[in-house]
Write a protein that holds these residues in place. Sequence first.
Motif, mmCIF file in Angstrom:
data_model
loop_
_atom_site.group_PDB
_atom_site.id
_atom_site.type_symbol
_atom_site.label_atom_id
_atom_site.label_comp_id
_atom_site.label_asym_id
_atom_site.label_seq_id
_atom_site.Cartn_x
_atom_site.Cartn_y
_atom_site.Cartn_z
ATOM 1 N N PHE A 152 -5.512 -8.382 -3.159
ATOM 2 C CA PHE A 152 -5.671 -8.463 -1.769
ATOM 3 C C PHE A 152 -5.581 -6.989 -0.687
ATOM 4 C CE2 PHE A 152 -4.422 -11.896 -4.091
ATOM 5 C CZ PHE A 152 -4.751 -12.717 -3.197
ATOM 6 N N SER B 125 0.762 -1.470 -0.085
ATOM 7 C CA SER B 125 0.092 -0.129 -0.366
ATOM 8 C C SER B 125 0.902 0.953 0.209
ATOM 9 C CB SER B 125 -0.605 0.039 1.466
ATOM 10 O OG SER B 125 -0.342 -0.087 2.454
ATOM 11 N N GLY C 167 -1.645 -10.269 3.485
ATOM 12 C CA GLY C 167 -0.157 -10.438 3.067
ATOM 13 C C GLY C 167 0.559 -11.056 1.675
ATOM 14 N N SER D 171 2.320 2.031 3.040
ATOM 15 C CA SER D 171 2.014 2.807 4.345
ATOM 16 C C SER D 171 2.918 1.952 5.081
ATOM 17 C CB SER D 171 0.889 2.373 4.971
ATOM 18 O OG SER D 171 0.757 2.232 5.953
ATOM 19 N N ILE E 23 2.465 -6.805 -1.558
ATOM 20 C CA ILE E 23 0.710 -7.391 -1.742
ATOM 21 C C ILE E 23 0.057 -6.542 -2.306
ATOM 22 C CG2 ILE E 23 -1.197 -7.249 -0.044
ATOM 23 C CD1 ILE E 23 0.143 -6.204 1.893
ATOM 24 N N ALA F 181 -9.266 -6.147 -0.946
ATOM 25 C CA ALA F 181 -10.292 -7.593 -0.883
ATOM 26 C C ALA F 181 -10.176 -7.691 1.308
ATOM 27 C CB ALA F 181 -9.303 -8.731 -0.728
ATOM 28 N N SER F 182 -9.126 -6.815 1.809
ATOM 29 C CA SER F 182 -8.641 -7.029 3.367
ATOM 30 C C SER F 182 -10.005 -5.523 3.690
ATOM 31 C CB SER F 182 -7.872 -6.696 3.615
ATOM 32 O OG SER F 182 -7.436 -4.949 3.065
ATOM 33 N N SER G 138 4.256 -8.358 7.751
ATOM 34 C CA SER G 138 4.332 -6.824 7.352
ATOM 35 C C SER G 138 3.997 -5.679 9.093
ATOM 36 C CB SER G 138 2.833 -5.838 7.197
ATOM 37 O OG SER G 138 2.165 -6.562 7.672
ATOM 38 N N LYS G 139 4.316 -4.801 9.227
ATOM 39 C CA LYS G 139 4.575 -4.903 10.981
ATOM 40 C C LYS G 139 2.689 -4.582 11.312
ATOM 41 C CE LYS G 139 5.140 -0.197 13.204
ATOM 42 N NZ LYS G 139 3.521 -0.457 14.200
ATOM 43 N N SER H 259 2.892 0.627 7.644
ATOM 44 C CA SER H 259 2.208 -0.351 7.989
ATOM 45 C C SER H 259 1.990 -2.147 7.388
ATOM 46 C CB SER H 259 0.674 -0.183 8.331
ATOM 47 O OG SER H 259 1.172 0.830 9.352
ATOM 48 N N ASP H 260 2.616 -1.561 5.847
ATOM 49 C CA ASP H 260 2.415 -2.612 5.126
ATOM 50 C C ASP H 260 4.148 -3.098 3.992
ATOM 51 O OD1 ASP H 260 -0.914 -3.638 5.158
ATOM 52 O OD2 ASP H 260 -1.168 -0.837 4.396
ATOM 53 N N LEU H 261 4.742 -2.319 4.568
ATOM 54 C CA LEU H 261 5.741 -3.017 4.542
ATOM 55 C C LEU H 261 6.289 -3.972 4.511
ATOM 56 C CD1 LEU H 261 7.301 0.403 3.632
ATOM 57 C CD2 LEU H 261 7.195 -1.252 1.987
ATOM 58 N N LEU I 256 -6.183 0.663 2.123
ATOM 59 C CA LEU I 256 -4.852 1.082 2.704
ATOM 60 C C LEU I 256 -4.366 2.630 3.555
ATOM 61 C CD1 LEU I 256 -4.341 -2.678 3.884
ATOM 62 C CD2 LEU I 256 -5.360 -1.105 5.285
ATOM 63 N N TYR J 231 -9.061 -7.682 9.252
ATOM 64 C CA TYR J 231 -8.317 -8.833 8.217
ATOM 65 C C TYR J 231 -7.278 -8.543 7.438
ATOM 66 C CZ TYR J 231 -8.020 -10.657 2.795
ATOM 67 O OH TYR J 231 -7.194 -11.227 1.437
#
Lengths: 239, 239
Positions: A111, A11, B106, A13, A107, A114-115, B18-19, A15-17, A192, B103
């Motif tokens: 997905f 994303s 990933g 962010s 990601i 989807a999340s 991810s974090k 948080s998603d790395l 996100l 959710y």
Amino acid sequence: MGKIYIVSISSGSSSDLSKRAIDALNESDVIVGYKGYIDLIKNVIEGKEIYSNSMRGEIERCSFAISSANEGKKVAIISSGDAGLYGMAGPIFEMADGIEIEYIPGITAAFLAASQLGAPIMHDMCTISLSDLLTPFDVIEKRLKAAAEGDFVIALYNPKSSGRQNHIETAMDIIRLYRKDTTPVGIVKNALRSGQNVKITMIKDIDFDEIDMSTTIIIGNSQTYIKNGYMVTPRGYRI
Amino acid sequence: MGKIYIVSISSGSSSDLSKRAIDALNESDVIVGYKGYIDLIKNVIEGKEIYSNSMRGEIERCSFAISSANEGKKVAIISSGDAGLYGMAGPIFEMADGIEIEYIPGITAAFLAASQLGAPIMHDMCTISLSDLLTPFDVIEKRLKAAAEGDFVIALYNPKSSGRQNHIETAMDIIRLYRKDTTPVGIVKNALRSGQNVKITMIKDIDFDEIDMSTTIIIGNSQTYIKNGYMVTPRGYRI
């Protein structure tokens, strides 16, 4: 020795790395990417040399990354989502010779979207990009037909840009030949990221004006339903 | 207030989490998962209450997670790859009512595998699970045919288990009706995990004995080629 990291930033962010992605960015001397994606991760790459340009500057970016690596630099070339789907992994592997390359997965947009929708994918799925900049539209139409006929959950990428306002309507006209008008559809803008917008609707009620370049669309298969405001595709468990 | 986190653990290596996933695991009172996946992340969840069971215990795991959340606990239920593709997101959203659910996406197996092969995906792709535990095999065959006919890059999940040794051979017999015998195929076992094994071959040369449950297979489209030992699918740039 130079090296190219192909870094999927998901994303964007932090948080998603993944840690693998962050480590590669830290390890790199130069960060190369589309300006909009560089902006997303600017807090992670402070103080680095940056090479950025606009959309459609992909080949220039790859050439710059390869020549920097040939000069002995460590270079991270970034893509949103996963770099190996409609991203920078392809042209790098096509163009580079004799350079160490590491592609760090992430990601992909299907997905991320989807999340925010529930569990819309869950079963056999496919991704189709509606951009005809690099793919003839008749190939795209053939894939839409095959995906709809095969009852795949379908994730549409690049549904619209200024040059192609009507592709998404054409795509939905093809899909609805094979799927009920009441099939759930998830429409997620900026998944996100700041400016996220999430909507669950049905094929017959899609508002095409709400869809833009930064939107991912997930179309359910024949079994997908809506429950508690979520989009759910069953895998087939007896529950 | 109880809450369920559906946590995608990607490869299971802490390099690929991810974090957002790590934070959710830290936040949780209880971690629920298939024993093999709990083992992969055991260094991240030290000291937590664990509920694990064997393969095919999916519905029991969901019931346990939901009843724990109803008792006011924070529960993380984990899946490898992305939980929203053949994972635990579906049954949780199908079974849970009135519980907060988050959710966390990933990296699904197709992209973990792709990252070790070059840039094999890059263009429109689909995933097909060859497990017929929950899906009639004629539906799987129909999707294989549609995917092959539509010239999608195809990622095969669950290609083999003790109960279905021959599904992968049947699948390849269908695909080769539409694709050249020399189409590149990537075979990745334990992607980004210990015991990783990577092989690039062609449809005609697949050694079916090398394929097991923890293998993901990526079959190129009509344009995929092999370069410098990598599998590359062009997007269509003029290079």
